[in-house]
Enzyme design. Structure first.
Site, PDB file in Angstrom:
ATOM      1  N   LYS A  14      29.291  37.115  49.885  1.00 50.21           N
ATOM      2  CA  LYS A  14      28.834  37.619  48.585  1.00 50.21           C
ATOM      3  C   LYS A  14      28.577  36.478  47.599  1.00 50.21           C
ATOM      4  O   LYS A  14      27.523  36.421  46.962  1.00 50.21           O
ATOM      5  CB  LYS A  14      29.869  38.596  47.988  1.00 50.21           C
ATOM      6  CG  LYS A  14      30.202  39.763  48.912  1.00 50.21           C
ATOM      7  CD  LYS A  14      31.244  40.694  48.304  1.00 50.21           C
ATOM      8  CE  LYS A  14      32.636  40.103  48.166  1.00 50.21           C
ATOM      9  NZ  LYS A  14      33.400  40.011  49.411  1.00 50.21           N
ATOM     10  N   ARG A  89      36.109  47.161  43.259  1.00 51.06           N
ATOM     11  CA  ARG A  89      36.900  47.160  44.487  1.00 51.06           C
ATOM     12  C   ARG A  89      37.630  48.472  44.711  1.00 51.06           C
ATOM     13  O   ARG A  89      38.279  48.642  45.745  1.00 51.06           O
ATOM     14  CB  ARG A  89      37.945  46.036  44.420  1.00 51.06           C
ATOM     15  CG  ARG A  89      37.492  44.729  45.059  1.00 51.06           C
ATOM     16  CD  ARG A  89      38.576  43.698  44.795  1.00 51.06           C
ATOM     17  NE  ARG A  89      38.684  42.708  45.831  1.00 51.06           N
ATOM     18  CZ  ARG A  89      38.059  41.531  45.825  1.00 51.06           C
ATOM     19  NH1 ARG A  89      37.248  41.215  44.856  1.00 51.06           N
ATOM     20  NH2 ARG A  89      38.260  40.661  46.798  1.00 51.06           N
ATOM     21  N   ARG A 146      44.191  40.867  53.124  1.00 49.43           N
ATOM     22  CA  ARG A 146      43.005  41.111  52.275  1.00 49.43           C
ATOM     23  C   ARG A 146      42.017  42.022  52.992  1.00 49.43           C
ATOM     24  O   ARG A 146      41.425  42.916  52.382  1.00 49.43           O
ATOM     25  CB  ARG A 146      42.338  39.776  51.918  1.00 49.43           C
ATOM     26  CG  ARG A 146      43.153  38.986  50.895  1.00 49.43           C
ATOM     27  CD  ARG A 146      42.800  37.519  50.876  1.00 49.43           C
ATOM     28  NE  ARG A 146      41.424  37.254  50.507  1.00 49.43           N
ATOM     29  CZ  ARG A 146      40.813  36.081  50.680  1.00 49.43           C
ATOM     30  NH1 ARG A 146      41.476  35.063  51.210  1.00 49.43           N
ATOM     31  NH2 ARG A 146      39.569  35.924  50.302  1.00 49.43           N
TER      32      ARG A 146
END
Ligand code: UDP
Ligand code: MG
Length: 190
Positions: A14, A89, A146
């Site tokens: 990203k 998110r 993560r």
């Protein structure tokens, strides 16, 4: 205007593609991860709160990142567009983002997800960790956490934009330039 959400797991590219977009278009790049790391460097209260969470690979609370974004888009409705990188998110963050943009007379035009195999993202993150100095990029257990949090809490955000017909995916297993040329085809096309 064209407002884009770049989406995908940690290490999916990203930030790299956002930088290429900024070179080629007059977009404003907003990475909540970059802002949080800057706050950590400065040792602000937000930075101190974020550090404990980031070092474990956990998410910083919705309110904190929502306020970061709010303060950065306010009054900026005359730019070419925003690239949201690493935000939203959670579904709550996506809902708040839509509201904030609407208040400024804007909207998200498109979310693009980068598809990359998990073994590739892990090795890319470990490679990045060698010179980024980011503690969360150097420990395989934290990287796995993560990725787990991405699957548990973040993947659903794609559904939010799919429902609005604002969703596309781009394979990012190839080179930076290959991905950029695929990505460019979507800009201003939705
Ligand atoms: N982070 C977060 N919310 C955000 C952005 C970042 O909680 O909106 C935290 C989270 O702990 C994440 C870390 O910051 O693991 C690094 O995020 P970043 O997006 O910079 O990493 P990337 O996914 O690009 O590897
Ligand atoms: Mg990033």
């Amino acid at each position: 205007m064209f407002n884009l959400v770049l989406f995908g797991p940690p290490g999916s590219g990203k930030g790299t593609q956002a930088a290429k977009l900024v070179e080629n278009y007059n977009f404003v790049h907003l990475s909540t991860g970059d802002v949080l790391r800057e706050e950590m460097r400065k040792g602000t209260p937000v930075g101190l709160e974020a550090k404990t969470l980031i070092d474990r690979g956990e998410l910083v609370p919705d309110e904190v990142v929502i306020e970061i974004i709010r303060s950065r888009i306010k009054g900026l409705n005359n730019v070419e567009g925003f690239i949201f990188d690493g935000f939203p998110r959670t579904t709550r963050q996506a809902e708040e983002l839509d509201k904030m943009l609407e208040e400024e007379g804007m909207a998200i035009d498109l979310m693009i997800t980068f598809d990359v195999d998990e073994d590739v993202i892990i090795s890319r993150i470990l490679e990045r960790g060698k010179d980024s100095g980011r503690a969360d990029d150097q420990n395989p257990e934290i990287i796995k956490n993560r990725i787990k949090i991405y699957h548990d809490q973040t993947v659903v955000v794609a559904h939010h934009y799919r429902k609005q017909n604002k969703y596309a995916s781009v394979n990012n297993m190839g080179t930076i330039d290959e991905t950029f040329s695929k990505l460019s085809k979507h800009i201003y096309k939705n």
